[in-house]
Design a protein around this motif. Structure first.
Motif, short mmCIF file in Angstrom:
data_model
loop_
_atom_site.label_atom_id
_atom_site.label_comp_id
_atom_site.label_asym_id
_atom_site.label_seq_id
_atom_site.Cartn_x
_atom_site.Cartn_y
_atom_site.Cartn_z
N ALA A 47 3.18 25.94 -1.89
CA ALA A 47 4.78 26.32 -0.72
C ALA A 47 5.13 25.80 0.04
CB ALA A 47 4.72 27.94 -1.00
N LEU A 48 3.88 25.33 0.78
CA LEU A 48 4.08 24.86 2.29
C LEU A 48 4.76 23.56 2.14
CD1 LEU A 48 0.54 25.73 3.93
CD2 LEU A 48 2.84 27.00 4.18
N ILE A 49 4.08 22.82 1.82
CA ILE A 49 4.55 21.06 1.08
C ILE A 49 5.82 20.99 0.55
CG2 ILE A 49 4.76 19.15 -0.83
CD1 ILE A 49 1.71 20.38 -0.40
N LEU A 50 6.52 22.23 0.00
CA LEU A 50 7.96 22.42 -0.75
C LEU A 50 9.29 22.60 0.33
CD1 LEU A 50 7.76 23.77 -3.95
CD2 LEU A 50 8.35 21.61 -3.09
N LEU A 51 8.61 23.62 1.00
CA LEU A 51 8.89 24.47 2.94
C LEU A 51 9.08 23.57 3.33
CD1 LEU A 51 10.28 26.68 4.42
CD2 LEU A 51 7.58 27.26 5.02
N LEU A 52 7.80 22.30 3.86
CA LEU A 52 7.88 21.48 4.88
C LEU A 52 9.29 20.08 4.48
CD1 LEU A 52 6.99 20.00 7.08
CD2 LEU A 52 5.79 18.39 5.49
N LEU A 53 8.98 20.03 3.06
CA LEU A 53 10.49 19.05 2.50
C LEU A 53 11.88 19.65 2.45
CD1 LEU A 53 8.52 17.54 -0.48
CD2 LEU A 53 8.86 16.11 1.63
N THR A 54 11.81 20.74 2.37
CA THR A 54 12.85 22.04 2.54
C THR A 54 13.83 21.76 3.93
OG1 THR A 54 12.77 22.52 0.71
CG2 THR A 54 14.61 23.52 2.23
N GLY A 55 13.08 21.86 5.44
CA GLY A 55 13.06 21.96 6.23
C GLY A 55 13.37 20.12 6.81
N LEU A 56 12.32 19.85 6.47
CA LEU A 56 13.35 18.23 6.80
C LEU A 56 14.40 17.79 5.71
CD1 LEU A 56 11.74 15.46 8.27
CD2 LEU A 56 10.99 15.34 5.53
N THR A 57 15.32 18.13 4.47
CA THR A 57 15.32 17.80 3.91
C THR A 57 17.19 18.05 5.15
OG1 THR A 57 14.63 17.72 2.13
CG2 THR A 57 17.31 17.67 2.02
N LEU A 58 16.63 19.55 5.71
CA LEU A 58 18.10 20.40 6.02
C LEU A 58 18.10 19.72 7.55
CD1 LEU A 58 17.40 23.33 5.06
CD2 LEU A 58 19.64 22.54 4.41
N THR A 59 17.12 19.35 7.92
CA THR A 59 17.41 18.33 9.75
C THR A 59 18.21 16.90 9.00
OG1 THR A 59 15.54 19.77 10.21
CG2 THR A 59 15.87 17.61 10.93
N VAL A 60 17.31 16.14 8.37
CA VAL A 60 18.20 15.03 8.00
C VAL A 60 19.62 14.67 8.25
CG1 VAL A 60 17.92 12.45 6.51
CG2 VAL A 60 16.27 13.93 7.80
N THR A 61 19.72 16.30 6.95
CA THR A 61 21.22 16.32 6.59
C THR A 61 22.12 16.38 7.46
OG1 THR A 61 20.61 17.27 4.05
CG2 THR A 61 22.79 17.81 4.75
N SER A 62 21.78 17.67 8.73
CA SER A 62 22.54 17.48 9.95
C SER A 62 22.96 16.31 10.92
CB SER A 62 22.70 18.93 9.84
OG SER A 62 21.15 20.09 9.29
N LEU A 63 21.08 16.15 11.10
CA LEU A 63 21.64 14.97 12.54
C LEU A 63 22.24 14.23 11.31
CD1 LEU A 63 17.82 14.45 13.18
CD2 LEU A 63 19.62 15.04 13.58
N GLY A 64 22.60 13.29 9.93
CA GLY A 64 23.15 12.74 8.93
C GLY A 64 25.16 13.10 9.67
N PHE A 65 24.97 14.14 9.20
CA PHE A 65 27.23 15.05 9.33
C PHE A 65 26.49 15.08 10.97
CE2 PHE A 65 26.60 17.49 5.46
CZ PHE A 65 27.37 16.71 4.32
N ILE A 66 25.77 15.09 11.76
CA ILE A 66 26.21 14.40 13.11
C ILE A 66 26.66 13.39 13.40
CG2 ILE A 66 25.89 14.73 15.46
CD1 ILE A 66 23.97 17.70 14.65
N PHE A 67 25.72 12.37 13.15
CA PHE A 67 26.45 11.31 13.49
C PHE A 67 27.34 10.30 12.82
CE2 PHE A 67 25.20 6.35 12.07
CZ PHE A 67 24.94 6.10 14.33
N PHE A 68 26.97 11.18 11.43
CA PHE A 68 28.71 10.30 10.76
C PHE A 68 30.05 10.77 10.21
CE2 PHE A 68 25.01 8.53 8.76
CZ PHE A 68 24.73 7.09 8.76
#
Length: 161
Positions: A47-68
């Motif tokens: 559960a901790l690993i999945l929570l970490l991956l979810t947070g990482l995915t949301l962060t990268v997606t947000s930064l990608g939207f901001i950048f692109f």
């Protein structure tokens, strides 16, 4: 030996010399009661690993939207028609696949029905077929009974016909 001799008492951390000991021991007991057991540890780590991956995915997606985002806004006259065409093609493909699956299931049901294997709902189909047959025979009888009556009325209306 101290355990065998009841007259000797051990110093307790809850004595008058340590006033915070009851609160500390109660707090530690609560933590220990809520700590995960060894069987729950893999689930907790997963559960901790999945929570970490979810947070990482949301962060990268947000930064990608901001950048692109400037590139997306500039090229939106191209992306909108392409998205519309792709969604229409996907909807058509999904409906064709759905109708294909529905046809195969229907043909399998009819095969089982006509082979006498009694698929689910066969009794309702037989009941509907008998109702249709009964209604058709009643309409035929009604037509034969009143058909001669109507022909005689036509002769009365036009005696030369």
């Amino acid at each position: 030996m101290a355990e065998r001799n009841p007259t000797q008492q051990r110093r307790s951390p809850t004595g008058p010399n340590n006033p915070t000991a009851p609160a500390l021991s109660t707090f530690l007991q609560r933590i220990q009661a809520h700590s995960p057991h060894s069987a729950q540890l893999p689930l907790f780590i997963t559960a901790l690993i999945l929570l970490l991956l979810t947070g990482l995915t949301l962060t990268v997606t947000s930064l990608g939207f901001i950048f692109f985002m400037p590139l997306i806004i500039i090229s939106s006259p191209i992306w909108f028609p392409i998205g519309a065409v792709v969604s229409i093609v996907f909807a058509g493909f999904a409906s064709v696949c759905g109708f294909g699956v529905l046809s195969v299931v229907g043909f399998c049901w009819m095969y089982r029905y006509f082979k006498g294997m009694r698929p689910p709902g066969w009794d309702r189909v037989d009941y509907a077929r008998s109702r249709i047959y009964d209604t058709a025979s009643h309409v035929k009888d009604y037509a034969m009974e009143y058909g001669g009556y109507l022909q005689s009325k036509v002769k009365d209306a036009a005696p030369g016909a």
